[in-house]
Structures are given as C-alpha cells and as structure tokens.
Scaffold this active site. Structure first.
Site, PDB file in Angstrom:
ATOM      1  N   ASP A 253      33.548  15.881 -55.195  1.00 28.35           N
ATOM      2  CA  ASP A 253      33.029  14.901 -56.147  1.00 28.35           C
ATOM      3  C   ASP A 253      31.830  15.518 -56.849  1.00 28.35           C
ATOM      4  OD1 ASP A 253      31.983  12.612 -57.432  1.00 28.35           O
ATOM      5  OD2 ASP A 253      32.619  11.298 -55.813  1.00 28.35           O
TER       6      ASP A 253
ATOM      7  N   ARG B  13      30.097  13.667 -59.295  1.00 33.07           N
ATOM      8  CA  ARG B  13      29.400  12.595 -60.016  1.00 33.07           C
ATOM      9  C   ARG B  13      27.910  12.578 -59.692  1.00 33.07           C
ATOM     10  NH1 ARG B  13      33.087   7.592 -58.535  1.00 33.07           N
ATOM     11  NH2 ARG B  13      33.261   8.837 -56.632  1.00 33.07           N
TER      12      ARG B  13
END
Length: 417
Positions: A329, A331
């Site tokens: 991930d 983000r």
C-alpha cells in the site's frame, strides 16, 4: 528588505534566471496570509516563482499539450472574476501551525482577497482551492428514499432525490520540511527521492534548497460537505465523516471485487442523515487510485490473485500486491489529516471507516474520534468478501467498529442480503 506589498518579505536567494524583482518569500506556518506569503507557481514569469513545479498537479501536463498544440496561448493569465468561494472556510488556528498542515495551502482559496496587492502589481497567483455549491444524484440515495431510510427535507435532500452539498477541490501544495518530518526522514533524503523517482523531472529539488515548497504532479482531493461548512469546526455539532481513497472501478463503474462504492454510498447516506438531524457530514475524496499504486498495477494484481493455485485467497491477498508493486500500500495516510485541520475539525463524532491506518493518522494528529462505523455485512458484495477477510487477517481494521443494531437493520431495505 523587499518593496513587496506589506514590506515584510525577504527575497529568495539570488539565482541565475531570476528577475530583478525576485520572488515573494514563503514563511510556512505564519498565521497571517501576507506574512506567510503567496504561492507562485507561474510558468510565464520565472522571477516570480517561489516553488518547485507548477499549479494544476498532474493536469499541468495537459496544459503543456494545449500550448504545444497551439490551443492555449503561452502565459495565459486566469481571469478570476466571480470565482470567489461560495462559502467562507477559516481562517482557523490550525492554519498557523506548521505541525498541522504541510501538504495543502491554507490560503489557497483566498488568493483574490489575501493577496490583492500582489495581484495588482502583476504577480501571477493562482488559487489552489476552489469552493462551490452543487447537487449530487445517486441511485443509492433514491433507493434509501424508496425504503424510507431517508426523508426529503427540502434543504439537504430535495424532492428530486438530489442532495445539496458544498463541494471543494484542493490541489496539493507540499512544504518539504514538514512533509519530511511527517515521514521521519531528512529533507535532503526526501528531495533526492522525489528527484530520482521522477526521472530528474524537477532538478530544483536538489539544486534549490532555498525553495521549500513543491507543487507535485499528482491528483488532489475533493470534499463534499452536507450541511453548514462552518459547523465542521464546532466540536459541539455532530460530525459524520468518511475519508475515502479513489477506486474508479468500484466508485464509478460498480465493480464488485471490492467494497469501495458500497462503503462510499453508505457513508453519504450516513452524512445526509446526520446533517438532517442537526449535524454536519463530510466526504473527503482523495485521488489515490489502487492504494496509490495505480490502476495498471491494480489490474495486474487482480489477475495474479485469481490465477494463483487455489484461486483468490485472503492469506495471499496482500502478498500478490507486494510481489507486483514491491509494497502492499502506498497511500501513506500521514498527510491525510491536513485537510481536516484546514476545515478546523477537532472532533469526528462518527468516522465511517474501519481502517486503522486512517484512524491512527487522524487521532495521532490531535483530532478526537468517537464512534467508528463499519460497513454492514449486508453491503459487502460476494466477490469482495475475500478482501474483508484479508484485511481482518492483516490487522487492516478493527472488527469492533460495528454500528448499532438499528443502523444494521436499516440496510435490510437495500436488497443486498
């Protein structure tokens, strides 16, 4: 001292290519707009520039194409007549705290008033935030009306089943020393990584240490506010909020491999209901497609997951992403709370999210969170159950964030059980 408006600014370090007038200084975190200084990312007058990069984020590339094709006159100056915000946001105490906001310009919606003297003198200053009014139409809201989970009130929810919102668009503006501190790296390390991983696109990142602000070529955020935007800053007014990261396949096209659109529309319904009960609702939508890995990577991972031995499995869910992208991930929610602080938020009474990363980032930034609202099981598409199982196994969210029985019963009218 400079002869600029307010006579409080020191020019940036002299550098070949700068004009005689220099560029306005930026004192990030100053509580006063003029003391802070304007963000100037113009491409038409290099002597005015005080940032690395240019406005419009990734859309700056399309502007270049328009210039190259002869459809846009190079150096066009925006006519900002009648473009002022429909709602006044701030200023709030957090705007003057460099620990709270490092990735957006708090004064980005107020350039016409805050920097009027600069504009009169010919400085090319562009808004990085726009505030407008709108109506949104969703089939899920019409369904909620049909099953009487929502009621038309003529203010938030109208007769045609549209919801009235204040809509805000925000471009990223990164103060590099603050961004580096959030990620616990040195500013030099951050600048070097940005320079190298963009193929040397921005040499000023490593040659102009005196310029501390970067306008990155990435997507920004859109906010949807249900109710009075000023109420967001009042801890006594119940705030229902969701911070949502873009998922085009689900959010727009209804792909059922994940819970993104169901969670988003569930949050919108919660926001409408909350604002109708005297509170205020907020959807903060960030352009971080495919966990900020992009759609190409996301679709490659879809194939890898479904074609592996045993099919799509929760225990291999994130492993396959890491095999393709090198990380599960990207983000990184460290910068996410900035927009909440820009809105003056100090307490979120009902956070419609089960992400521990988001919760930890929000509470770690000093914002209190009350109830955490999980997506009801009835809203999870069959093909997305592996996603939920994988997130539980990975500790992605806390399964204790369960809505009360009344709210869980309310979803029965959705026809998804």
């Amino acid at each position: 001292m400079s002869s600029e408006p307010g006579a409080r600014h020191i020019r940036l370090t002299s550098h070949p290519g700068q004009g005689a007038t220099g560029a306005p200084s930026i004192h990030w975190g100053a509580a006063d707009a003029l003391e802070r200084g304007p963000i100037v990312g113009t491409t038409s007058n290099r002597s005015q520039r005080n940032v690395v990069g240019t406005h419009s984020g990734s859309y700056g590339v399309y502007r270049a194409l328009a210039v190259a094709a002869g459809n846009l006159v190079k150096g066009h100056r925006a006519d900002l007549t009648n473009t002022a915000p429909t709602d006044l946001i701030g200023p709030y105490e957090q705007w003057g705290d460099p620990e709270k906001i490092v990735s957006i310009d708090p004064w980005g919606a107020a350039v016409q008033t805050a920097f009027a003297d600069y504009l009169e003198q010919g400085y090319d200053i562009r808004p990085t935030i726009a505030v407008t009014k709108a109506h949104i139409h969703l089939p899920e809201i019409r369904q909620a009306l049909a099953f009487q989970r929502l009621q038309v009130d003529g203010k938030v929810l109208l007769e045609d089943s549209s919801a009235a919102v204040t809509k805000i668009a925000i471009e990223p503006v990164w103060w590099l020393p603050g961004v580096a501190k959030r990620f616990q790296v040195s500013e030099a390390e951050l600048r070097r990584a940005l320079f190298e991983e963009t193929g040397g696109m921005y040499p000023e990142l490593v040659t102009r240490s005196d310029i501390e602000v970067f306008l990155p070529p990435i997507g920004g955020q859109t906010l949807y506010i249900f109710g009075n935007p000023r109420d967001l800053a009042d801890p006594a007014v119940t705030l229902t909020a969701r911070v949502h990261d873009e998922c085009n396949g689900s959010d727009v096209f209804g792909s059922d491999i994940c819970t993104c659109r169901p969670y988003l529309t569930h949050a919108i319904e919660e926001c409408i209901q909350g604002s109708q009960q005297g509170g205020v609702g907020l959807i903060a939508y960030s352009r971080k497609e495919g966990r900020a890995l992009g759609e190409v990577t996301k679709f490659l991972v879809y194939n890898a997951r479904k074609r592996q031995e045993g099919g799509d499995r929760a225990d291999k869910y994130f492993l396959r992403t890491e095999c393709v992208a090198g990380v599960q991930d990207m983000r990184f929610q460290e910068l996410m709370p900035d927009v909440l602080h820009w809105l003056g938020i100090r307490r979120i009474h009902r956070l419609v999210s089960m992400s521990n990363d988001k919760y930890d980032a929000i509470t770690g930034s000093g914002i209190e969170v009350g109830e955490r609202v999980k997506i009801p099981d009835a809203l999870v598409p069959a093909d997305a159950k592996v996603e939920i199982e994988a997130k539980i196994a990975a500790g992605y969210f806390t399964d204790g964030a369960v809505p009360d029985e009344a709210r869980l019963a309310a979803v029965k009218g959705r026809g998804l059980e």
